[in-house]
Design a protein around this motif. Structure first.
Motif, short mmCIF file in Angstrom:
data_model
loop_
_atom_site.label_atom_id
_atom_site.label_comp_id
_atom_site.label_asym_id
_atom_site.label_seq_id
_atom_site.Cartn_x
_atom_site.Cartn_y
_atom_site.Cartn_z
N GLU A 77 0.86 -0.89 0.31
CA GLU A 77 0.16 -0.46 0.01
C GLU A 77 1.08 1.06 0.59
O GLU A 77 0.85 1.82 -0.72
CB GLU A 77 -1.05 0.34 1.02
CG GLU A 77 -1.95 -1.24 1.54
CD GLU A 77 -2.89 -1.22 2.23
OE1 GLU A 77 -2.91 0.02 3.19
OE2 GLU A 77 -3.82 -1.71 2.32
N GLU A 78 2.14 1.32 0.92
CA GLU A 78 3.22 2.27 0.87
C GLU A 78 3.43 2.23 -0.35
O GLU A 78 3.40 4.21 -0.79
CB GLU A 78 3.86 2.40 1.92
CG GLU A 78 3.11 2.11 3.19
CD GLU A 78 4.58 2.00 4.26
OE1 GLU A 78 4.49 2.68 5.60
OE2 GLU A 78 5.03 1.18 4.54
N GLU A 80 2.79 1.52 -3.49
CA GLU A 80 1.16 1.92 -4.64
C GLU A 80 1.45 3.40 -4.41
O GLU A 80 0.74 4.02 -5.06
CB GLU A 80 0.51 1.01 -4.17
CG GLU A 80 -0.68 1.50 -5.74
CD GLU A 80 -0.44 0.69 -6.49
OE1 GLU A 80 -0.72 1.50 -7.42
OE2 GLU A 80 0.65 0.37 -7.03
N LYS A 81 0.84 4.54 -2.73
CA LYS A 81 0.68 5.41 -2.61
C LYS A 81 2.16 6.68 -3.62
O LYS A 81 1.54 6.83 -3.89
CB LYS A 81 0.44 5.82 -1.37
CG LYS A 81 0.09 6.92 -0.84
CD LYS A 81 0.03 6.84 0.64
CE LYS A 81 -0.26 8.88 0.79
NZ LYS A 81 -0.71 9.02 2.30
N LEU A 82 2.95 5.97 -3.20
CA LEU A 82 3.95 6.46 -3.58
C LEU A 82 4.56 6.80 -4.74
O LEU A 82 4.45 7.98 -5.64
CB LEU A 82 5.47 5.27 -3.59
CG LEU A 82 6.44 6.52 -3.17
CD1 LEU A 82 6.61 7.99 -2.29
CD2 LEU A 82 8.10 5.95 -2.49
N LYS A 83 4.18 5.42 -5.74
CA LYS A 83 3.68 5.70 -7.38
C LYS A 83 3.23 5.94 -7.69
O LYS A 83 2.88 6.94 -8.61
CB LYS A 83 3.08 4.08 -7.50
CG LYS A 83 3.45 3.56 -9.35
CD LYS A 83 2.90 2.07 -9.61
CE LYS A 83 2.89 2.59 -10.49
NZ LYS A 83 2.08 0.52 -11.07
N LYS A 84 1.61 6.41 -6.93
CA LYS A 84 0.34 7.23 -8.11
C LYS A 84 0.66 8.29 -7.29
O LYS A 84 0.29 9.63 -8.58
CB LYS A 84 -0.78 6.48 -7.15
CG LYS A 84 -1.53 5.40 -7.29
CD LYS A 84 -3.18 5.14 -6.89
CE LYS A 84 -3.38 3.84 -7.46
NZ LYS A 84 -4.80 3.68 -6.55
N GLU A 85 1.83 9.23 -6.01
CA GLU A 85 1.71 9.99 -6.17
C GLU A 85 3.08 10.98 -7.75
O GLU A 85 2.35 12.40 -7.37
CB GLU A 85 2.25 10.62 -4.81
CG GLU A 85 1.23 10.93 -3.64
CD GLU A 85 2.08 10.01 -2.36
OE1 GLU A 85 3.51 10.44 -2.45
OE2 GLU A 85 1.18 10.61 -1.34
#
Length: 281
Positions: A77-78, A80-85
């Motif tokens: 999740e961390e 994936e969040k970093l990737k989307k940002e």
């Protein structure tokens, strides 16, 4: 041709919807490893050396080793969040430079750029601007969760994007060992070397260079395919669940065997105890 990335690239206020297609392909011949005895392909399993246990995908997490055997765990999740940002599908050309200013050591992988729907006019504009100026564009792009530095240039009347290494990814030349210092070269030797260079100088024609080893290997495979050197894999039996299952089976079998021994022992003792009683009677 398969699309590996879809988004847009811009320079100034001009925005171009594009698709990326891999421009090169790996032609290496992949050889399988099989068991010499039964010809079954070798299976590679993920085994934890600490637990001596086979792991499934749910048993594995990602981590960064910041010191010997010390890890920082990063959950999906961390990441994936970093990737989307950071995954902005709009890529801006930030500079224009001359191609000869970039050493080939920086170049990594090439992608053909094709205009997406509605982008043909802007695509043609950028292509013409690069052709007329003799420059290439420098941009940043995120591909497969990795930020890449890239250049955009004209190749055979199309736009080509090439990912290039960041400066800290290129090792320092002075760190290479055993490089000889400047030495005085004899004039006769230098003249001979320059003559040889001149004799071998030609116009670069990529079609004249072939992978002789790959060609010879393909010929060998084709030749042996119709001879006595082909084998078929043995049908593999269903794999047992795990070492734990094997251990449980062994334990259960041992218990059954022990029970049977005890039962036989009781019966034997009962017969012995009954024998003398009947005699005394």
């Amino acid at each position: 041709m398969h699309t590996v990335w879809k988004g847009s690239i811009s320079f100034g206020l001009v925005n171009i919807p594009i698709k990326l297609h891999t421009a090169t392909e790996n032609k290496d011949i992949k050889l399988r490893q099989i068991h010499k005895e039964c010809h079954t392909p070798i299976k590679y399993e993920k085994i934890c050396p600490g637990c001596e246990k086979e792991l499934g995908q749910d048993d594995i997490v990602k981590a960064y080793e910041y010191a010997k055997n010390k890890f920082v765990i990063l959950d999906d999740e961390e990441l994936e969040k970093l990737k989307k940002e950071n995954e902005d599908k709009s890529v801006e050309i930030i500079d224009f430079v001359k191609l000869e200013e970039i050493d080939p050591i920086y170049f990594e992988r090439s992608y053909f750029m094709a205009p997406d729907s509605g982008g043909s006019k802007a695509y043609a504009l950028l292509r013409t601007a690069l052709e007329e100026s003799g420059k290439i564009g420098v941009a940043k792009i995120i591909i497969r969760s990795k930020e890449q530095l890239a250049v955009v240039r004209v190749y055979e009347h199309m736009l080509l994007m090439e990912t290039i290494h960041f400066p800290d990814e290129v090792r320092k030349a002075e760190e290479v060992p055993n490089i000889p210092e400047e030495q005085k070269v004899a004039k006769k030797e230098l003249d001979t070397a320059l003559l040889l260079v001149e004799q071998l100088t030609t116009t670069f024609d990529p079609e004249k260079y072939t992978d002789d080893y790959r060609t010879a290997l393909l010929d060998l495979i084709e030749e042996k395919k119709f001879g006595e050197h082909t084998v078929s894999a043995t049908e593999a039996e269903p794999a047992k669940a795990s070492n734990v299952t094997d251990l449980m089976s062994a334990l259960e079998a041992s218990l059954d065997r022990t029970k049977k021994k005890k039962t036989r022992s009781r019966k034997s003792q009962a017969k012995k105890s009954e024998g003398p009683t009947r005699k005394n009677a």
